[in-house]
Scaffold this motif. Structure first.
Motif, PDB file in Angstrom:
ATOM      1  N   SER A   1      12.260 -11.122  -8.047  1.00  0.00           N
ATOM      2  CA  SER A   1      12.276 -10.090  -9.077  1.00  0.00           C
ATOM      3  C   SER A   1      10.959  -9.301  -9.065  1.00  0.00           C
ATOM      4  O   SER A   1       9.941  -9.779  -8.554  1.00  0.00           O
ATOM      5  N   PRO A   2      10.960  -8.087  -9.618  1.00  0.00           N
ATOM      6  CA  PRO A   2       9.737  -7.281  -9.667  1.00  0.00           C
ATOM      7  C   PRO A   2       8.576  -7.992 -10.373  1.00  0.00           C
ATOM      8  O   PRO A   2       7.428  -7.893  -9.926  1.00  0.00           O
ATOM      9  N   VAL A   3       8.871  -8.693 -11.471  1.00  0.00           N
ATOM     10  CA  VAL A   3       7.813  -9.409 -12.187  1.00  0.00           C
ATOM     11  C   VAL A   3       7.228 -10.505 -11.302  1.00  0.00           C
ATOM     12  O   VAL A   3       5.993 -10.671 -11.203  1.00  0.00           O
ATOM     13  N   LYS A   4       8.084 -11.265 -10.628  1.00  0.00           N
ATOM     14  CA  LYS A   4       7.617 -12.312  -9.727  1.00  0.00           C
ATOM     15  C   LYS A   4       6.881 -11.720  -8.522  1.00  0.00           C
ATOM     16  O   LYS A   4       5.976 -12.349  -7.969  1.00  0.00           O
ATOM     17  N   THR A   5       7.269 -10.503  -8.123  1.00  0.00           N
ATOM     18  CA  THR A   5       6.575  -9.815  -7.034  1.00  0.00           C
ATOM     19  C   THR A   5       5.128  -9.540  -7.403  1.00  0.00           C
ATOM     20  O   THR A   5       4.209  -9.771  -6.603  1.00  0.00           O
ATOM     21  N   LEU A   6       4.908  -9.066  -8.631  1.00  0.00           N
ATOM     22  CA  LEU A   6       3.546  -8.811  -9.104  1.00  0.00           C
ATOM     23  C   LEU A   6       2.754 -10.110  -9.186  1.00  0.00           C
ATOM     24  O   LEU A   6       1.580 -10.164  -8.792  1.00  0.00           O
ATOM     25  N   LYS A   7       3.388 -11.168  -9.689  1.00  0.00           N
ATOM     26  CA  LYS A   7       2.708 -12.465  -9.789  1.00  0.00           C
ATOM     27  C   LYS A   7       2.356 -13.009  -8.414  1.00  0.00           C
ATOM     28  O   LYS A   7       1.272 -13.565  -8.205  1.00  0.00           O
ATOM     29  N   ARG A   8       3.281 -12.848  -7.464  1.00  0.00           N
ATOM     30  CA  ARG A   8       3.059 -13.342  -6.106  1.00  0.00           C
ATOM     31  C   ARG A   8       1.900 -12.620  -5.439  1.00  0.00           C
ATOM     32  O   ARG A   8       1.069 -13.225  -4.766  1.00  0.00           O
ATOM     33  N   SER A   9       1.825 -11.298  -5.636  1.00  0.00           N
ATOM     34  CA  SER A   9       0.718 -10.523  -5.102  1.00  0.00           C
ATOM     35  C   SER A   9      -0.609 -11.006  -5.686  1.00  0.00           C
ATOM     36  O   SER A   9      -1.602 -11.149  -4.966  1.00  0.00           O
ATOM     37  N   TRP A  10      -0.609 -11.274  -6.986  1.00  0.00           N
ATOM     38  CA  TRP A  10      -1.827 -11.752  -7.660  1.00  0.00           C
ATOM     39  C   TRP A  10      -2.287 -13.072  -7.046  1.00  0.00           C
ATOM     40  O   TRP A  10      -3.479 -13.250  -6.773  1.00  0.00           O
ATOM     41  N   VAL A  11      -1.359 -13.981  -6.809  1.00  0.00           N
ATOM     42  CA  VAL A  11      -1.688 -15.289  -6.244  1.00  0.00           C
ATOM     43  C   VAL A  11      -2.235 -15.153  -4.821  1.00  0.00           C
ATOM     44  O   VAL A  11      -3.202 -15.819  -4.444  1.00  0.00           O
TER      45      VAL A  11
ATOM     46  N   HIS B   1      15.503  -1.189   8.587  1.00  0.00           N
ATOM     47  CA  HIS B   1      14.457  -1.624   7.657  1.00  0.00           C
ATOM     48  C   HIS B   1      14.469  -0.756   6.393  1.00  0.00           C
ATOM     49  O   HIS B   1      14.279  -1.275   5.286  1.00  0.00           O
ATOM     50  N   ASN B   2      14.674   0.551   6.556  1.00  0.00           N
ATOM     51  CA  ASN B   2      14.770   1.437   5.387  1.00  0.00           C
ATOM     52  C   ASN B   2      15.968   1.083   4.515  1.00  0.00           C
ATOM     53  O   ASN B   2      15.879   1.058   3.284  1.00  0.00           O
ATOM     54  N   GLN B   3      17.089   0.780   5.172  1.00  0.00           N
ATOM     55  CA  GLN B   3      18.313   0.470   4.442  1.00  0.00           C
ATOM     56  C   GLN B   3      18.156  -0.807   3.631  1.00  0.00           C
ATOM     57  O   GLN B   3      18.708  -0.930   2.531  1.00  0.00           O
ATOM     58  N   ALA B   4      17.408  -1.771   4.177  1.00  0.00           N
ATOM     59  CA  ALA B   4      17.187  -3.031   3.460  1.00  0.00           C
ATOM     60  C   ALA B   4      16.472  -2.794   2.132  1.00  0.00           C
ATOM     61  O   ALA B   4      16.746  -3.481   1.138  1.00  0.00           O
ATOM     62  N   ILE B   5      15.571  -1.824   2.109  1.00  0.00           N
ATOM     63  CA  ILE B   5      14.858  -1.485   0.866  1.00  0.00           C
ATOM     64  C   ILE B   5      15.760  -0.673  -0.055  1.00  0.00           C
ATOM     65  O   ILE B   5      15.771  -0.875  -1.276  1.00  0.00           O
ATOM     66  N   LYS B   6      16.546   0.241   0.519  1.00  0.00           N
ATOM     67  CA  LYS B   6      17.430   1.081  -0.301  1.00  0.00           C
ATOM     68  C   LYS B   6      18.488   0.245  -1.018  1.00  0.00           C
ATOM     69  O   LYS B   6      18.941   0.613  -2.108  1.00  0.00           O
ATOM     70  N   LEU B   7      18.887  -0.874  -0.411  1.00  0.00           N
ATOM     71  CA  LEU B   7      19.850  -1.757  -1.056  1.00  0.00           C
ATOM     72  C   LEU B   7      19.271  -2.407  -2.310  1.00  0.00           C
ATOM     73  O   LEU B   7      20.018  -2.916  -3.153  1.00  0.00           O
ATOM     74  N   ARG B   8      17.957  -2.381  -2.429  1.00  0.00           N
ATOM     75  CA  ARG B   8      17.278  -2.956  -3.600  1.00  0.00           C
ATOM     76  C   ARG B   8      16.597  -1.851  -4.411  1.00  0.00           C
ATOM     77  O   ARG B   8      15.546  -2.060  -4.992  1.00  0.00           O
ATOM     78  N   THR B   9      17.232  -0.695  -4.452  1.00  0.00           N
ATOM     79  CA  THR B   9      16.643   0.467  -5.129  1.00  0.00           C
ATOM     80  C   THR B   9      16.326   0.170  -6.591  1.00  0.00           C
ATOM     81  O   THR B   9      15.268   0.547  -7.098  1.00  0.00           O
ATOM     82  N   ARG B  10      17.240  -0.485  -7.284  1.00  0.00           N
ATOM     83  CA  ARG B  10      17.021  -0.764  -8.715  1.00  0.00           C
ATOM     84  C   ARG B  10      15.777  -1.617  -8.919  1.00  0.00           C
ATOM     85  O   ARG B  10      14.951  -1.327  -9.798  1.00  0.00           O
ATOM     86  N   GLU B  11      15.642  -2.687  -8.112  1.00  0.00           N
ATOM     87  CA  GLU B  11      14.477  -3.565  -8.228  1.00  0.00           C
ATOM     88  C   GLU B  11      13.200  -2.808  -7.862  1.00  0.00           C
ATOM     89  O   GLU B  11      12.146  -3.002  -8.480  1.00  0.00           O
ATOM     90  N   TYR B  12      13.294  -1.940  -6.849  1.00  0.00           N
ATOM     91  CA  TYR B  12      12.120  -1.189  -6.416  1.00  0.00           C
ATOM     92  C   TYR B  12      11.664  -0.216  -7.498  1.00  0.00           C
ATOM     93  O   TYR B  12      10.460  -0.084  -7.776  1.00  0.00           O
ATOM     94  N   LEU B  13      12.624   0.482  -8.113  1.00  0.00           N
ATOM     95  CA  LEU B  13      12.279   1.406  -9.193  1.00  0.00           C
ATOM     96  C   LEU B  13      11.649   0.667 -10.368  1.00  0.00           C
ATOM     97  O   LEU B  13      10.706   1.169 -11.000  1.00  0.00           O
ATOM     98  N   LEU B  14      12.147  -0.519 -10.653  1.00  0.00           N
ATOM     99  CA  LEU B  14      11.581  -1.318 -11.741  1.00  0.00           C
ATOM    100  C   LEU B  14      10.163  -1.748 -11.406  1.00  0.00           C
ATOM    101  O   LEU B  14       9.280  -1.750 -12.277  1.00  0.00           O
ATOM    102  N   LEU B  15       9.920  -2.104 -10.143  1.00  0.00           N
ATOM    103  CA  LEU B  15       8.575  -2.467  -9.710  1.00  0.00           C
ATOM    104  C   LEU B  15       7.612  -1.296  -9.882  1.00  0.00           C
ATOM    105  O   LEU B  15       6.507  -1.453 -10.416  1.00  0.00           O
ATOM    106  N   LEU B  16       8.036  -0.107  -9.448  1.00  0.00           N
ATOM    107  CA  LEU B  16       7.203   1.087  -9.607  1.00  0.00           C
ATOM    108  C   LEU B  16       6.965   1.395 -11.079  1.00  0.00           C
ATOM    109  O   LEU B  16       5.864   1.815 -11.468  1.00  0.00           O
ATOM    110  N   LEU B  17       7.982   1.172 -11.914  1.00  0.00           N
ATOM    111  CA  LEU B  17       7.850   1.405 -13.352  1.00  0.00           C
ATOM    112  C   LEU B  17       6.828   0.454 -13.968  1.00  0.00           C
ATOM    113  O   LEU B  17       5.996   0.870 -14.785  1.00  0.00           O
ATOM    114  N   LEU B  18       6.873  -0.815 -13.579  1.00  0.00           N
ATOM    115  CA  LEU B  18       5.930  -1.804 -14.108  1.00  0.00           C
ATOM    116  C   LEU B  18       4.497  -1.452 -13.730  1.00  0.00           C
ATOM    117  O   LEU B  18       3.576  -1.542 -14.563  1.00  0.00           O
ATOM    118  N   ILE B  19       4.289  -1.046 -12.471  1.00  0.00           N
ATOM    119  CA  ILE B  19       2.948  -0.663 -12.021  1.00  0.00           C
ATOM    120  C   ILE B  19       2.471   0.565 -12.792  1.00  0.00           C
ATOM    121  O   ILE B  19       1.309   0.633 -13.220  1.00  0.00           O
TER     122      ILE B  19
END
Length: 245
Positions: free
Chosen positions: A194-204, A122-140
């Motif tokens: 995508s990180p932007v769609k992640t934020l929108k999805r959470s809002w919905v 489960h950790n590795q699945a997130i690490k494979l998306r490190t770039r997207e995760y960092l962008l999500l944290l940056l947006l927040i």
């Protein structure tokens, strides 16, 4: 069917269900959180202990009258001794940020199979998306940074009262926004978007459950920020731990 059952649970049943899952799977979940939590504590100790030892013994190693002439050497020496601690702390903190997301898929796996096979998958699945995760944290972070910049910008040409009123209003808005974005880590864990769609999805997802999400957050925050620290402080005060530190 299971989804409808969990959606119909009240706040306290959700918390009790979460506690039940945690205690039934204490060993595998503790393994997942062991280094991210303990590693940060060890890292802080590895930073503070050498700095304390060096500063305590510095007068014995270097005469006071020559200290000002060797400040750079002293600083580099302390930095050299504390650098391993910074590496451990940074690694543990990053692993903690990973587990914050991967715990969601771990719990889903437990609900589906009644046990957790290997948390590293489960950790590795997130690490494979490190770039997207960092962008999500940056947006927040940018949302809060931009929001908090507004009162200080207004303060440059307004009174102190206006500044505090503006700051209070901005903090209120940011708190509301944070509630709507509170499910972004869960969305990131389960949906490859995508990180932007992640934020929108959470809002919905929160949109129709705002008060339910708010109340759940307040209950959890009360437990983690007031009750547990109070218990910890009581334990520390009754023992010699504080003297050791």
């Amino acid at each position: 069917m299971a989804k409808n059952i969990y959606q119909s649970m009240n706040i306290f049943k959700i918390i009790l269900k979460g506690l039940s899952i945690y205690f039934k799977n204490f060993v595998p979940l503790s393994k997942a959180m062991l280094f991210p939590v303990i590693g940060q504590i060890v890292g802080v100790i590895m930073i503070l202990l050498p700095a304390f030892v060096v500063s305590k013994n510095l007068p014995k190693l270097l005469p006071v009258e020559t200290l000002s002439d060797n400040l750079l050497m002293v600083f580099l020496g302390i930095l050299l001794f504390t650098l391993p601690g910074f590496f451990v702390l940074t690694k543990a903190f990053w692993d903690y940020m990973i587990v914050m997301v991967s715990l969601n898929s771990m719990i889903a796996n437990i609900l589906k199979q009644n046990h957790l096979k290997d948390y590293k998958i489960h950790n590795q699945a997130i690490k494979l998306r490190t770039r997207e995760y960092l962008l999500l944290l940056l947006l927040i972070s940018l949302i809060w940074l931009i929001g908090l910049t507004i009162p200080f910008f207004i303060a440059s040409f307004s009174s102190l009262l206006v500044f505090f009123l503006c700051l209070a209003f901005v903090l209120f808005i940011l708190a509301i926004v944070s509630i709507y974005l509170s499910l972004c880590f869960q969305v990131f864990a389960f949906e490859n978007i995508s990180p932007v769609k992640t934020l929108k999805r959470s809002w919905v997802l929160v949109e129709g459950n705002f008060w339910r999400t708010l109340f759940l957050g307040l209950v959890i925050m009360t437990i983690t920020s007031l009750v547990l620290p109070l218990i910890l402080n009581t334990v520390v005060e009754k023992t010699s731990i504080i003297t050791l530190f």
